[in-house]
Write a protein that holds these residues in place. Structure first.
Motif, PDB file in Angstrom:
ATOM      1  N   GLU A   1      -7.379  -0.272   7.175  1.00  0.00           N
ATOM      2  CA  GLU A   1      -7.474   0.610   6.018  1.00  0.00           C
ATOM      3  C   GLU A   1      -6.660   0.061   4.845  1.00  0.00           C
ATOM      4  OE1 GLU A   1      -6.460   5.250   4.713  1.00  0.00           O
ATOM      5  OE2 GLU A   1      -5.843   4.482   6.673  1.00  0.00           O
ATOM      6  N   GLY A   2      -5.441  -0.418   5.128  1.00  0.00           N
ATOM      7  CA  GLY A   2      -4.625  -1.005   4.074  1.00  0.00           C
ATOM      8  C   GLY A   2      -5.270  -2.244   3.496  1.00  0.00           C
TER       9      GLY A   2
ATOM     10  N   LYS B   1      -9.048  -3.340  -4.796  1.00  0.00           N
ATOM     11  CA  LYS B   1      -8.377  -3.479  -6.091  1.00  0.00           C
ATOM     12  C   LYS B   1      -8.518  -4.879  -6.681  1.00  0.00           C
ATOM     13  CE  LYS B   1      -4.675  -0.066  -5.451  1.00  0.00           C
ATOM     14  NZ  LYS B   1      -3.218   0.160  -5.502  1.00  0.00           N
TER      15      LYS B   1
ATOM     16  N   SER C   1       1.932   0.309  -4.164  1.00  0.00           N
ATOM     17  CA  SER C   1       0.567   0.389  -4.673  1.00  0.00           C
ATOM     18  C   SER C   1       0.553   0.431  -6.201  1.00  0.00           C
ATOM     19  CB  SER C   1      -0.148   1.616  -4.097  1.00  0.00           C
ATOM     20  OG  SER C   1       0.554   2.808  -4.382  1.00  0.00           O
TER      21      SER C   1
ATOM     22  N   GLN D   1      -8.447  -2.877   3.295  1.00  0.00           N
ATOM     23  CA  GLN D   1      -9.582  -2.460   2.460  1.00  0.00           C
ATOM     24  C   GLN D   1      -9.113  -1.940   1.105  1.00  0.00           C
ATOM     25  OE1 GLN D   1     -11.552   0.357   5.036  1.00  0.00           O
ATOM     26  NE2 GLN D   1     -12.642  -1.223   6.175  1.00  0.00           N
ATOM     27  N   LYS D   2      -8.001  -1.197   1.102  1.00  0.00           N
ATOM     28  CA  LYS D   2      -7.469  -0.687  -0.168  1.00  0.00           C
ATOM     29  C   LYS D   2      -7.083  -1.828  -1.102  1.00  0.00           C
ATOM     30  CE  LYS D   2      -5.641   3.741   1.491  1.00  0.00           C
ATOM     31  NZ  LYS D   2      -4.412   4.537   1.762  1.00  0.00           N
TER      32      LYS D   2
ATOM     33  N   THR E   1       0.817  -1.208   0.000  1.00  0.00           N
ATOM     34  CA  THR E   1       0.000   0.000   0.000  1.00  0.00           C
ATOM     35  C   THR E   1       0.859   1.270   0.000  1.00  0.00           C
ATOM     36  OG1 THR E   1      -0.168  -0.027   2.424  1.00  0.00           O
ATOM     37  CG2 THR E   1      -1.909  -1.152   1.190  1.00  0.00           C
TER      38      THR E   1
END
Length: 297
Positions: free
Chosen positions: A35-36, A43, A14, A38-39, A9
């Motif tokens: 949060e990471g 994708k 990323s 979810q990112k 991330t």
């Protein structure tokens, strides 16, 4: 291929995840936070919770993958010894997990400190060896695993991996210019950096994972040499600030920690890399990015 990516991330990581997915590969990304995670899942990647100190998580990720791309770094400027320790331990854990598998282990490294007086080449071995050396000697440690059945590939990054959203050296130089109300360079500004656009670097990492032979050193370098004066002038233009020379003894107070790096020439050739992998950088140059507002928008 199914690739396990540390630093998935981060600024470079990323972009690497995006590049791998676009090329049809699967990705397991190391995520330090919800949060990471979810990112990554948004994708289409798989997230594995853990961090650089969680060696068991690193080995689980490697065990599930056809290839490992190690990009994470603590970047603890206040405690570089801790960053070096963590880097060496992580490379050892990943190398151990891949031993006798002939699977690729792509390890991020840097161009600084390789040679003096000329641009570094891919043939230049890193002088950093052992746990007390720069980055914990991780480049040479990773290459030791070639004899243990690992397809180690080293990717040395230019000091500026640039683009919109970059939080690295040029971002800190821009912040210093705002604070000082002037964009500075050190001495006569003849010190120079190599540079590469983030998307070009990501493509190189994918190509290295797919094609590079064991023991290869690759240089993520699109522009061999951009002087620090040119960088300062571009930052000055982008901010509408005067451009000034800063005496070497005042670099620390003017620039902060990045002053040490801005005083150093860190350049390298990528001719061998480009020939080996048919890698042709086509992203904006560093000066083009600065002029386009990548660091001031």
């Amino acid at each position: 291929m199914r690739a396990f990516v540390t630093g998935a991330t981060g600024w470079i990581g990323s972009a690497v995840v995006d590049e791998l997915l676009a090329a049809g590969h699967q990705v397991i990304g190391l995520a330090r936070s919800e949060e990471g995670e979810q990112k990554l899942t948004a994708k289409g990647a798989t997230a594995l919770r853990g961090d650089l100190d969680d060696l068991a998580a690193l080995q689980r990720g490697a065990a599930q993958a056809d290839a490992v791309i190690h990009l994470a770094d603590k970047h603890d400027w206040g405690n570089p010894a801790e960053s070096d320790r963590a880097e060496r331990a992580a490379v050892a854990a990943l190398g151990d997990a891949l031993t006798d598998s002939n699977r690729p282990l792509v390890v991020a490294s840097a161009l600084s400190g390789l040679v003096e007086g000329r641009p570094a080449t891919e043939a230049d071995a890193s002088p950093a060896a052992g746990p007390d050396s720069n980055r914990g000697g991780s480049e040479n440690l990773a290459l030791d695993y070639v004899a243990k059945g690992v397809r180690t590939v080293i990717v040395r990054f230019a000091p500026s991996v640039h683009g919109r959203g970059d939080w690295g050296f040029v971002n800190f130089l821009t912040a210093a210019a705002r604070k000082q109300s002037s964009s500075g360079y050190i001495g006569d500004g003849s010190a120079a950096w190599s540079a590469v656009h983030r998307t070009d670097a990501a493509r190189l990492i994918r190509l290295g994972m797919e094609q590079a032979p064991a023991g290869t050193r690759l240089h993520a370098v699109a522009e061999e040499s951009v002087t620090t004066k040119e960088i300062a002038e571009a930052i000055g233009r982008s901010l509408g600030l005067p451009v000034v020379s800063v005496a070497p003894e005042d670099a620390g107070s003017h620039f902060g920690f990045v002053g040490h790096f801005f005083a150093s020439t860190m350049t390298a050739s990528s001719k061998t890399t480009q020939r080996l992998l048919a890698w042709e950088p086509d992203g904006p140059t560093l000066i083009e990015d600065i002029d386009a507002g990548a660091y001031t928008a």
